[in-house]
Design a protein around this motif. Structure first.
Motif, PDB file in Angstrom:
ATOM      1  N   ALA A 118       0.839  -1.207   0.000  1.00 18.68           N
ATOM      2  CA  ALA A 118       0.000   0.000   0.000  1.00 18.68           C
ATOM      3  C   ALA A 118       0.870   1.252   0.000  1.00 18.68           C
ATOM      4  CB  ALA A 118      -0.920  -0.007   1.222  1.00 18.68           C
ATOM      5  N   GLN A 121       2.289   1.834  -3.465  1.00 20.95           N
ATOM      6  CA  GLN A 121       1.298   2.384  -4.393  1.00 20.95           C
ATOM      7  C   GLN A 121       1.035   3.862  -4.100  1.00 20.95           C
ATOM      8  OE1 GLN A 121      -2.473   0.245  -4.728  1.00 20.95           O
ATOM      9  NE2 GLN A 121      -3.520   2.128  -5.361  1.00 20.95           N
ATOM     10  N   PHE A 122       0.886   4.184  -2.819  1.00 14.67           N
ATOM     11  CA  PHE A 122       0.601   5.575  -2.448  1.00 14.67           C
ATOM     12  C   PHE A 122       1.756   6.498  -2.814  1.00 14.67           C
ATOM     13  CE2 PHE A 122       0.761   8.977   0.824  1.00 14.67           C
ATOM     14  CZ  PHE A 122      -0.398   9.657   0.469  1.00 14.67           C
ATOM     15  N   GLU A 125       1.869   6.938  -6.601  1.00  8.68           N
ATOM     16  CA  GLU A 125       0.772   7.750  -7.151  1.00  8.68           C
ATOM     17  C   GLU A 125       0.937   9.221  -6.814  1.00  8.68           C
ATOM     18  OE1 GLU A 125      -3.214   6.453  -6.263  1.00  8.68           O
ATOM     19  OE2 GLU A 125      -4.084   8.354  -6.920  1.00  8.68           O
ATOM     20  N   THR A 126       1.468   9.504  -5.653  1.00  7.15           N
ATOM     21  CA  THR A 126       1.510  10.893  -5.199  1.00  7.15           C
ATOM     22  C   THR A 126       2.857  11.567  -5.443  1.00  7.15           C
ATOM     23  OG1 THR A 126       2.202  10.258  -2.960  1.00  7.15           O
ATOM     24  CG2 THR A 126      -0.159  10.378  -3.387  1.00  7.15           C
ATOM     25  N   TRP A 157      -0.065  16.892  -8.109  1.00  6.60           N
ATOM     26  CA  TRP A 157       0.515  16.429  -6.839  1.00  6.60           C
ATOM     27  C   TRP A 157       1.591  17.389  -6.340  1.00  6.60           C
ATOM     28  CZ3 TRP A 157      -1.599  13.752  -3.369  1.00  6.60           C
ATOM     29  CH2 TRP A 157      -2.553  12.796  -3.708  1.00  6.60           C
ATOM     30  N   TRP A 161       1.319  18.914  -2.568  1.00  6.43           N
ATOM     31  CA  TRP A 161       2.368  18.830  -1.542  1.00  6.43           C
ATOM     32  C   TRP A 161       2.894  20.208  -1.172  1.00  6.43           C
ATOM     33  CZ3 TRP A 161       1.892  14.896   1.222  1.00  6.43           C
ATOM     34  CH2 TRP A 161       1.642  13.629   0.697  1.00  6.43           C
TER      35      TRP A 161
ATOM     36  N   LEU B 128      -7.411  15.315  -1.528  1.00  2.09           N
ATOM     37  CA  LEU B 128      -6.729  14.609  -2.620  1.00  2.09           C
ATOM     38  C   LEU B 128      -5.822  13.510  -2.056  1.00  2.09           C
ATOM     39  CD1 LEU B 128      -6.142  14.540  -5.713  1.00  2.09           C
ATOM     40  CD2 LEU B 128      -4.215  16.074  -5.253  1.00  2.09           C
ATOM     41  N   ILE B 129      -5.113  13.848  -0.986  1.00  2.00           N
ATOM     42  CA  ILE B 129      -4.245  12.852  -0.346  1.00  2.00           C
ATOM     43  C   ILE B 129      -5.085  11.694   0.194  1.00  2.00           C
ATOM     44  CG2 ILE B 129      -2.728  12.463   1.643  1.00  2.00           C
ATOM     45  CD1 ILE B 129      -1.756  15.414   1.201  1.00  2.00           C
ATOM     46  N   ASN B 131      -7.916  10.682  -0.890  1.00  2.00           N
ATOM     47  CA  ASN B 131      -8.418   9.920  -2.038  1.00  2.00           C
ATOM     48  C   ASN B 131      -7.402   8.872  -2.478  1.00  2.00           C
ATOM     49  OD1 ASN B 131      -8.478   9.950  -5.339  1.00  2.00           O
ATOM     50  ND2 ASN B 131     -10.528   9.881  -4.439  1.00  2.00           N
ATOM     51  N   ALA B 132      -6.137   9.277  -2.540  1.00  2.79           N
ATOM     52  CA  ALA B 132      -5.086   8.330  -2.938  1.00  2.79           C
ATOM     53  C   ALA B 132      -4.838   7.291  -1.841  1.00  2.79           C
ATOM     54  CB  ALA B 132      -3.791   9.090  -3.251  1.00  2.79           C
ATOM     55  N   LEU B 133      -4.907   7.722  -0.598  1.00  6.85           N
ATOM     56  CA  LEU B 133      -4.727   6.779   0.504  1.00  6.85           C
ATOM     57  C   LEU B 133      -5.809   5.705   0.488  1.00  6.85           C
ATOM     58  CD1 LEU B 133      -3.801   8.915   3.658  1.00  6.85           C
ATOM     59  CD2 LEU B 133      -2.424   7.110   2.604  1.00  6.85           C
ATOM     60  N   ARG B 135      -7.487   4.620  -1.963  1.00  7.65           N
ATOM     61  CA  ARG B 135      -7.267   3.701  -3.088  1.00  7.65           C
ATOM     62  C   ARG B 135      -6.182   2.681  -2.741  1.00  7.65           C
ATOM     63  NH1 ARG B 135      -8.327   7.112  -6.425  1.00  7.65           N
ATOM     64  NH2 ARG B 135      -6.338   8.197  -6.402  1.00  7.65           N
ATOM     65  N   SER B 136      -5.102   3.152  -2.162  1.00  2.14           N
ATOM     66  CA  SER B 136      -4.007   2.228  -1.851  1.00  2.14           C
ATOM     67  C   SER B 136      -4.400   1.253  -0.739  1.00  2.14           C
ATOM     68  CB  SER B 136      -2.737   2.995  -1.463  1.00  2.14           C
ATOM     69  OG  SER B 136      -2.808   3.490  -0.151  1.00  2.14           O
TER      70      SER B 136
END
Lengths: 279, 142
Positions: A118, A121-122, A125-126, A157, A161, B128-129, B131-133, B135-136
Motif C-alpha cells: 500500500a 502504491q501511495f 501515485e503521489t 501532486w 504537496w 486529494l491525499i 483519495n489516494a490513501l 485507493r491504496s
C-alpha cells in the motif's frame, strides 16, 4: 514486490497435506528448513539486527528453489524480505514466544506485506516526479495525450504537496503528522500531546461565552498512549460543532500528572522510553 | 503549475462545503468521495513501524525530540516545527502512516471554519491525499 499468493505443493515444514493457499513468508519454521539451521540459531538471527542480513541473503540464495516451490512466486523482492525479517525480528524481541506462534507471526507479516504494498502504491501515485515508475511510464506511454495527462497529474501532486508544506504551523494536520513521526521514533507520549492541538468550545455554553476547552481525542478519556498499543488519533466528533479554534500546542494546557491515563504515560528520560517499542 | 480546483468530499462533507458562503465556494468543484475503508489498529501500528524517514530536517528534529527533557519540551518542539523544505517523500510516508480516518476528521473540522480561499485549498490538498490513501488501502489491505 512480487505478488506471491500461491499454493505450494507442500508448504515448507507445514507437516500436513493442507491445501490451504499459502504465500511465502519468512517465518522461523520455513527458514529453518530452507537454510538447514537449528531453530535456536534461526531465532538468534532474527533477534540480532546485525544478523538479519544473513537470513535475507540465505533467502535470496534459495530464490529459484522458493519460486519452484511456491506456485505463482516469480521472484523475491529483497527489500520486502528485509522489511519482513525486521518485522518478525522485532516481534520476537518483544515476545520470544512468537517464535513458536507461527500463525500469529504469519498474520503480522501478512499485514506488513500489505502495508508495504500500500505504501509503495501511495508513494508512486503521489510522487510529483513520478520516480520509480518514470522510466516505465516513458516506455509505456506512447500516446501523447495520455502522456500529457500523466504530466498534469504530477503537476497536481506537486501543487498538493506544496500546499501541505506551506500550511500554517498551527494547522492540526501539521501537529498530527509530526506526532506520528515522533511516535515512530518511540516517543509514545506524543500521542497524548496530539489532543492539545485541538481547542474546542464547550457545546454547553453560549456562543458569546464560549470557553476554549481542551478536548482530548477521546473526549477526555485518554490523553496518552499505552506502551502496549497505539490507537488512532480519535479526533473530536465534528457533530459537536464547527466553532473550534486551532491553536499551536500550548504547554500550559498540558494535563497535570494526575490526568495521565492508565497505564501511566511513561516519563521522558525513562530508560528505554525512546526505544522502538511495541508497534 | 496545475490549478487544484477539485475537492474530494464525502456526502456529509459536501453539505459542510455547501453551507459556506457562496464566494468561498466559487471556483471549486466537488467530486464525491465514495471510497470507504475501515482501518484497524494493527494496520496503523504496522504502518508506523515501517516508517523510514530520510529527510535531514526531520532527522535533526528527531534528535531534538530524543533529547527533550520532558513532554512539555516535546510539545514545544512540535509547535515550533514547520514543514518547509521537508522532502516530499517523507511527508507522504507520514500521511500514509497516519491513515484516512484522522485525515477525514481533520477535513471535517477544518472545512466549516474556512474563511479564505487558502483554507479551501488546504482542504482540497488533504482530500486529494485521502483519495489516494483510500485507493491504496482498498487495493492492498484485504
Amino acid at each position: 514486490m512480487s505478488d506471491i499468493i500461491s499454493q505450494p505443493e507442500k508448504a515448507p515444514n507445514s507437516g500436513s497435506d493442507s491445501t490451504e493457499i499459502e504465500s511465502f513468508l519468512p517465518t522461523p519454521d520455513v527458514l529453518s528448513g530452507l537454510l538447514g539451521k537449528e531453530d535456536a540459531e534461526i531465532f538468534e538471527m532474527y533477534i540480532n539486527a546485525s544478523k538479519r542480513a544473513e537470513l535475507v541473503d540465505g533467502i535470496m540464495e534459495h530464490e529459484e528453489d522458493l519460486c519452484n516451490r511456491y506456485e505463482g512466486l516469480d521472484n523475491i523482492d529483497k527489500l520486502e524480505m528485509e522489511s519482513l525479517i525486521d518485522a518478525a525480528g522485532e516481534q520476537m524481541i518483544k515476545d520470544p514466544s512468537m517464535q513458536q506462534n507461527i500463525h500469529e507471526l504469519r498474520e503480522i507479516l501478512t499485514v506488513t506485506r500489505q502495508s508495504l504494498a500500500a505504501e509503495r502504491q501511495f508513494l508512486e501515485e503521489t510522487d510529483p516526479n513520478g520516480a520509480g515508475e518514470k522510466e516505465a511510464a516513458l516506455s509505456r506511454i506512447k500516446d501523447s495525450e495520455k502522456g500529457a495527462g500523466d504530466k498534469e497529474k504530477r503537476s497536481l501532486w506537486k501543487k498538493a504537496w506544496d500546499v501541505v508544506t506551506w500550511m500554517p504551523r498551527n494547522h492540526p494536520i501539521i501537529t498530527t503528522i509530526l506526532a506520528i513521526a515522533a511516535i515512530s521514533w518511540g516517543a509514545y507520549v506524543v500521542w497524548g500531546l496530539l489532543s492539545e492541538a485541538l481547542i474546542i468550545p464547550n457545546p454547553m455554553t453560549g456562543a458569546a461565552e464560549v470557553a476554549e476547552t481542551v478536548v482530548a481525542p477521546t473526549g477526555g478519556a485518554v490523553t496518552g498512549i499505552p506502551q502496549a498499543e497505539i490507537a488512532l488519533p480519535n479526533l473530536p466528533d465534528p457533530s459537536r460543532g464547527s466553532s473550534y479554534l486551532l491553536e499551536p500546542l500550548n504547554i500550559n494546557n498540558m494535563p497535570p500528572p494526575s490526568a495521565t491515563p492508565s497505564p501511566p504515560m511513561p516519563d521522558i528520560g525513562t530508560p528505554g522510553f525512546f526505544e522502538r517499542g511495541p508497534l | 503549475m496545475h490549478m487544484m480546483t477539485e475537492l474530494h468530499l464525502t456526502a456529509a462533507e459536501t453539505k459542510l462545503f455547501n453551507a459556506l458562503p457562496s464566494e468561498l465556494q466559487d471556483g471549486w468543484t466537488v467530486v464525491e468521495e465514495t471510497q470507504k475503508f475501515e482501518d484497524t489498529d494493527r494496520n496503523v501500528r504496522t504502518r508506523i513501524s515501517i516508517i523510514r524517514l530520510k529527510d535531514p530536517k526531520l532527522n535533526a528534529f528527531k534528535e531534538q525530540v530524543k533529547n527533550a527533557k520532558d513532554q512539555n519540551e516535546v510539545a514545544n518542539l512540535i509547535s515550533e516545527f514547520d514543514l518547509q523544505n521537508v522532502a516530499q517523500p517523507d511527508l507522504a510516508k507520514l500521511f500514509f502512516a497516519l491513515g484516512t480516518e484522522p485525515l477525514s476528521k481533520i477535513i471535517q473540522i477544518t472545512l466549516p471554519k474556512a474563511t479564505t480561499d487558502k483554507d479551501i485549498e488546504n482542504v482540497a490538498a488533504l482530500s486529494l491525499i485521502r483519495n489516494a490513501l483510500l485507493r491504496s488501502f482498498i487495493n492492498n489491505y484485504s
